[in-house]
Design a protein around this motif. Structure first.
Motif, PDB file in Angstrom:
ATOM      1  N   ASP A 188      -9.024   1.051 -10.822  1.00 26.02           N
ATOM      2  CA  ASP A 188      -8.724   2.468 -11.029  1.00 26.02           C
ATOM      3  C   ASP A 188      -9.656   3.352 -10.224  1.00 26.02           C
ATOM      4  O   ASP A 188     -10.846   3.049 -10.049  1.00 26.02           O
ATOM      5  N   GLN A 200     -11.637   9.856  -4.683  1.00 29.31           N
ATOM      6  CA  GLN A 200     -10.499   9.077  -4.233  1.00 29.31           C
ATOM      7  C   GLN A 200     -10.897   7.649  -3.891  1.00 29.31           C
ATOM      8  O   GLN A 200     -10.051   6.835  -3.550  1.00 29.31           O
ATOM      9  N   ASN A 260       0.836  -1.204   0.000  1.00 30.25           N
ATOM     10  CA  ASN A 260       0.000   0.000   0.000  1.00 30.25           C
ATOM     11  C   ASN A 260       0.869   1.251   0.000  1.00 30.25           C
ATOM     12  O   ASN A 260       1.895   1.304   0.685  1.00 30.25           O
ATOM     13  N   ALA A 279     -12.011   3.947  -4.842  1.00 32.55           N
ATOM     14  CA  ALA A 279     -11.776   3.108  -6.006  1.00 32.55           C
ATOM     15  C   ALA A 279     -13.086   2.761  -6.692  1.00 32.55           C
ATOM     16  O   ALA A 279     -14.098   2.485  -6.048  1.00 32.55           O
ATOM     17  N   ARG A 290      -3.202   6.568  -9.452  1.00 36.25           N
ATOM     18  CA  ARG A 290      -4.642   6.642  -9.163  1.00 36.25           C
ATOM     19  C   ARG A 290      -5.317   5.285  -9.357  1.00 36.25           C
ATOM     20  O   ARG A 290      -6.380   5.161  -9.953  1.00 36.25           O
ATOM     21  N   ALA A 291      -4.667   4.247  -8.823  1.00 35.61           N
ATOM     22  CA  ALA A 291      -5.215   2.896  -8.948  1.00 35.61           C
ATOM     23  C   ALA A 291      -4.603   2.000  -7.870  1.00 35.61           C
ATOM     24  O   ALA A 291      -3.534   2.288  -7.332  1.00 35.61           O
ATOM     25  N   ARG A 292      -5.304   0.909  -7.605  1.00 33.89           N
ATOM     26  CA  ARG A 292      -4.800  -0.115  -6.694  1.00 33.89           C
ATOM     27  C   ARG A 292      -4.522  -1.376  -7.502  1.00 33.89           C
ATOM     28  O   ARG A 292      -5.443  -1.957  -8.094  1.00 33.89           O
ATOM     29  N   ARG A 300      -6.241  -4.632 -11.399  1.00 33.59           N
ATOM     30  CA  ARG A 300      -6.043  -3.182 -11.261  1.00 33.59           C
ATOM     31  C   ARG A 300      -7.407  -2.521 -11.122  1.00 33.59           C
ATOM     32  O   ARG A 300      -8.251  -2.628 -12.009  1.00 33.59           O
ATOM     33  N   ASP A 308       0.814  -0.910  -5.201  1.00 32.46           N
ATOM     34  CA  ASP A 308       1.635  -1.411  -6.299  1.00 32.46           C
ATOM     35  C   ASP A 308       2.155  -2.799  -5.984  1.00 32.46           C
ATOM     36  O   ASP A 308       2.235  -3.216  -4.818  1.00 32.46           O
ATOM     37  N   THR A 352      -3.176   4.408  -3.095  1.00 30.08           N
ATOM     38  CA  THR A 352      -2.904   3.495  -4.201  1.00 30.08           C
ATOM     39  C   THR A 352      -2.111   2.297  -3.691  1.00 30.08           C
ATOM     40  O   THR A 352      -1.698   2.243  -2.528  1.00 30.08           O
ATOM     41  N   CYS A 407       1.194   2.171 -10.407  1.00 28.89           N
ATOM     42  CA  CYS A 407      -0.243   2.322 -10.623  1.00 28.89           C
ATOM     43  C   CYS A 407      -0.710   3.681 -10.118  1.00 28.89           C
ATOM     44  O   CYS A 407      -0.984   3.867  -8.926  1.00 28.89           O
TER      45      CYS A 407
END
Length: 638
Positions: A399, A405, A352, A407, A378-380, A397, A359, A357, A376
């Protein structure tokens, strides 16, 4: 108090707790020597020639019940008795190793993994002590000795009382040096993580230097050094582990305490010469292959997340055959999930980020180095799933929406190449949604959960054929070892009135059939967390009966896939169980359990021997176990 200050305080207390008992033991022995050893006898019995004195001093630790830091007050007191400086230097260098306490601890820890290292360590310590003692001792000046405390004919009770008081006085004299060394050690430990030092230099020669730096900068007593050497022997070369042991004998704490006994120039010159001599000897005696080369006698490692009661969670590796737990990561932000590589050399994990977000990162299990795989924005990016050939990882992914904010609910599956960290969509159509990817063991198929379609999509990458399996829980299930069958959950109701619960279905992807392994819709069982045995004949699963066999939590059962017969493996109504995982041999099952009646309970990791029925606790306050297959090989010579 800031987090860094709290961590520093914790390391300071730990360092004091490790060193102070050894120093007190040595001071008490020194007090006994002060009162009962006649300096005339010491001078008469000890040789004065430098080489003989140094050789005798190198072996003197065998006669003394001391080790590691305890040898320092003993050497300090023997100097006051007229012990030649050559012998005292040899004792300081070798007495931490060539002593019954250290030899017993090293043999106990390493006899079944790297037994030769115990002999090499003692040999190097004795040799360095003898050589440096003979070389430095005759030309160096000793500190002025205090008045001798020996009194001939003194009553025994009074003598022992005086020995105790002298021992305590010696301890208090050394206390400022102990605090100084502990402050230095705590500062280093707060500023640098252990795995950062272990990976300071790459390559087989470099890893020996890395472990030598770790051993010096992060002091530990004889027992802890031996235990650490045992853990690292699984993944580091014999040369590197030997460097850890040798340089750990003259660590940062020892340097501080030596200055209480020797003149500064003598202490620093002795330590410098010891390191210069030790380096080529370690390189010559130590070999470049893994220190522990034999096949694992019982179990590979188990990886899991923890601690469960904190927000920042990291990866840990346990060795079930020894009970040792190693911290693989010490990341500042929490690890969400992970997946070991098929060969066990690497672990993909989700970290995290501070902005919400997430990665994917890659951890080299042996070197503890990490490498970022995704960026990534603005994405998880989560839920890594390895392709069986280890060259790529599928992941989901999710977004963030353009004006929030939070997801978005739409999630797509991507694939990242491990070698290049280049990502691409799994499907050419960007509108194709999916989550929780899972490769089949043969690499031919990939399963994803498609919430919009209401089930699991299984794609045959060779033929392009797609199979949709209706399933509501949002999980992709588990492929059989042959890659042609998939076990997955679905919702039913009937045994609990209008309440839903999960059953398990088996899809044969070649025959295009689906059957329930839990029974008819009203069968009073709730099944979840199914894991295939390596031979594909059985499932370990978490089951809860909903009839007269009811238990508040799920228990671990073994299900015969061919007959549907279930037999209990672990049943304890006080706990609920989850996440059973088979080891590659098919004998052992790691699982998670949680106490239901304890408000302060945290999850635990246990291991079950399916042949004997024996269970053992592996880790507390940890969760999500996964086996780490194979024995990790060292990297190629650089």
């Amino acid at each position: 108090m800031s987090e860094a200050s709290a961590e520093f305080g914790q390391h300071l207390l730990t360092s004091l707790a490790i060193t102070a008992p050894w120093l007190l033991l040595g001071a008490l022995v020194a007090g006994v020597l002060a009162v009962f050893l006649d300096p005339a006898d010491a001078a008469r019995r000890f040789p004065r020639r430098p080489w003989l004195a140094a050789s005798s001093g190198a072996l003197l630790g065998l006669l003394l019940p001391v080790g590691q830091y305890a040898v320092i007050p003993v050497a300090r007191r023997l100097l006051s008795k007229g012990l030649p400086l050559a012998a005292a230097l040899a004792l300081l260098l070798s007495g931490t190793v060539v002593t019954p306490v250290a030899l017993a601890a090293s043999y106990s820890a390493l006899h079944d993994r790297a037994a030769p290292l115990v002999f090499y360590h003692a040999l190097i310590a004795a040799m360095i002590g003898a050589v440096i003692g003979a070389a430095v001792g005759p030309s160096a000046r000793e500190r002025q000795s205090a008045q001798d405390a020996f009194v001939s004919g003194e009553p025994a009770l009074r003598a022992w009382r005086r020995a105790l008081m002298l021992g305590l006085r010696d301890f208090l004299t050394l206390l400022p040096w102990l605090v100084t060394g502990s402050l230095l050690a705590a500062g280093v430990r707060t500023a640098i993580a252990p795995h950062d030092l272990e990976t300071l230099v790459r390559g087989r020669a470099g890893e020996a230097l890395s472990l030598a730096a770790r051993a010096y900068l992060m002091p530990g007593d004889t027992l802890r050094d031996a235990a650490l050497a045992r853990d690292l022997a699984v993944s580091f070369t014999q040369r590197a582990v030997l460097a850890l042991l040798v340089f750990g004998s003259t660590d940062l704490m020892s340097t501080a305490l030596w200055l209480s006994t020797l003149r500064r120039r003598v202490a620093l010159l002795t330590l410098a010469l010891a390191w210069v001599i030790a380096a080529p000897v370690v390189f010559f005696l130590g070999e470049g292959h893994p220190a522990h080369t034999s096949e694992r006698a019982s179990l590979p490692g188990v990886v899991f997340l923890g601690p469960a009661d904190t927000y920042t969670r990291n990866l840990y590796l346990a060795q079930p055959d020894t009970g040792a737990i190693i911290s693989l990561l010490s990341q500042p932000t929490s690890i969400e999930d992970f997946a070991p590589a098929p060969d066990g050399t690497q672990i993909a994990f989700t970290q995290n980020n501070g902005d919400g977000t997430a990665d994917l990162w890659l951890l080299d299990v042996r070197t503890r180095t990490t490498r970022r795989l995704t960026h990534c924005v603005r994405a998880r990016c989560t839920a890594p799933a390895w392709h069986p050939d280890g060259t790529q990882i599928a992941y989901q992914r999710q977004d963030f929406s353009a004006n929030s904010q939070a997801a978005a609910q739409t999630t797509r599956v991507w694939v990242v190449e491990v070698s290049t960290a280049q990502s691409r969509l799994l499907f050419d159509d960007p509108q194709q949604l999916g989550a929780d990817p899972l490769w089949s063991p043969d690499g031919r198929r990939i399963a994803i959960y498609d919430a919009a379609a209401g089930g699991i999509r299984v794609y045959d990458m060779q033929t392009g054929q797609e199979t949709l399996l209706f399933s509501e829980p949002g999980e992709t299930g588990a492929f059989a070892p042959d890659g042609t069958r998939l076990i997955y959950p679905f919702l039913v109701r009937g045994a609990l009135g209008m309440e839903f619960y999960t059953h398990l279905a088996l899809a044969d992807l070649t025959a295009d059939t689906q059957v329930s392994l839990s029974g008819e819709q009203d069968t009073p069982v709730e099944d979840a967390f199914a894991a295939w045995s390596p031979d594909g004949t059985h499932l370990a699963l978490a089951r809860r009966y909903l009839d007269e066999r009811f238990t508040p939590g799920k228990q671990v059962y073994l299900l015969d896939v061919a007959t549907g017969t279930a037999s209990p493996l672990v049943v304890d109504p006080a706990y609920t169980h989850a996440a059973p995982q088979w080891d590659p041999s098919g004998r052992w099952i790691a699982y998670q359990r949680f106490a239901l009646d304890d408000p302060a309970a945290q999850p635990e990791i246990w291991v079950l021997d399916t042949q004997t029925g024996e269970t053992r606790l592996l880790a507390e306050n940890m969760f999500f176990p996964a086996w780490l297959p194979g024995i990790v090989s060292p990297p190629p010579e650089q």
